[in-house]
Write a protein that holds these residues in place. Structure first.
Motif, PDB file in Angstrom:
ATOM      1  N   UNK A 183       0.886  -1.307   0.023  1.00 19.73           N
ATOM      2  CA  UNK A 183       0.028  -0.023  -0.206  1.00 19.73           C
ATOM      3  C   UNK A 183       0.731   1.256   0.041  1.00 19.73           C
ATOM      4  N   UNK A 184       0.568   2.018  -0.915  1.00 23.87           N
ATOM      5  CA  UNK A 184       1.185   3.389  -0.969  1.00 23.87           C
ATOM      6  C   UNK A 184       2.242   3.500  -1.952  1.00 23.87           C
ATOM      7  N   UNK A 185       2.483   2.389  -2.681  1.00 26.31           N
ATOM      8  CA  UNK A 185       3.700   2.225  -3.709  1.00 26.31           C
ATOM      9  C   UNK A 185       3.231   2.984  -4.884  1.00 26.31           C
ATOM     10  N   UNK A 186       3.937   3.965  -5.296  1.00 29.68           N
ATOM     11  CA  UNK A 186       3.672   4.420  -6.760  1.00 29.68           C
ATOM     12  C   UNK A 186       4.051   3.694  -7.954  1.00 29.68           C
ATOM     13  N   UNK A 187       5.292   3.537  -7.658  1.00 31.93           N
ATOM     14  CA  UNK A 187       6.034   2.702  -8.835  1.00 31.93           C
ATOM     15  C   UNK A 187       7.156   1.926  -8.226  1.00 31.93           C
TER      16      UNK A 187
END
Length: 201
Positions: free
Chosen positions: A186-190
């Motif tokens: 959760x929270x990872x953009x890339x």
């Protein structure tokens, strides 16, 4: 900060709705009062049977000028309603919104009854998670769950939600597994990965 993983973690639980017999004018007033662009339409037992949006009201005023105010939700609503279960992942709800070009989704229980509503803004809350928390979870996932008995050296750095991975992995096949797992945090953009693999001697 709590890990935001499912719709249940971010949805709004106090939801305005209308029933099948709600009149055009009352629907318009409900939308105005609650500052929303769409409301679920419920059956007598609380099941979501459709949705009425501002666009639905405006379309009816164009199609039936003068008769709109006598029209009720059952004739105005879009059906079947696109809904999500409360245990749907945030990523899954986001994909559903994107495919349907939707701003809000009713959230239902196993019986199809309304329990909340989730908006685009609600889903974006997950990306406000601190980089330090993301990095700690990625390290835990990779080093203690994915690679506990393998020879690996992985360095994790997170900046603005982007996870940078570098180091040495035991074999090339592991790379995709590690990157895919990191993307699911959760929270990872890339995720950007730069790994080397030892050459067999």
């Amino acid at each position: 900060m709590k890990h935001l993983r499912t719709v249940d973690d971010v949805m709004t639980r106090t939801v305005v709705s209308v029933d099948r017999g709600t009149a055009f004018k009352d629907i318009a007033e409900t939308l105005r009062m609650w500052h929303v662009s769409v409301v679920p339409v419920l059956s007598g037992d609380g099941r979501v049977v459709g949705v009425v949006s501002e666009a639905d009201l405006l379309l009816r005023t164009q199609d039936e000028a003068g008769a709109s105010h006598d029209t009720v939700a059952e004739r105005l609503m879009t059906r079947p309603a696109v809904t999500v279960r409360r245990d749907t992942t945030i990523a899954g709800a986001a994909r559903l919104m994107a495919r349907g070009h939707l701003k809000r989704l009713p959230v239902v229980d196993g019986e199809g009854r309304l329990v909340g509503v989730v908006s685009r803004g609600d889903l974006l809350r997950v990306y406000l998670r601190p980089d330090a928390d993301i990095g700690a979870e990625v390290r835990e996932l990779i080093m203690y769950q994915l690679l506990p008995h393998r020879l690996a050296e992985v360095h994790v750095h997170v900046a603005d939600g982007i996870v940078h991975l570098r180091g040495t992995l035991p074999d090339a096949d592991v790379r995709d597994v590690v990157v895919r797992a990191a993307r699911g945090v959760p929270g990872v953009v890339d995720v950007e990965a730069d790994f080397s693999v030892p050459v067999p001697t």
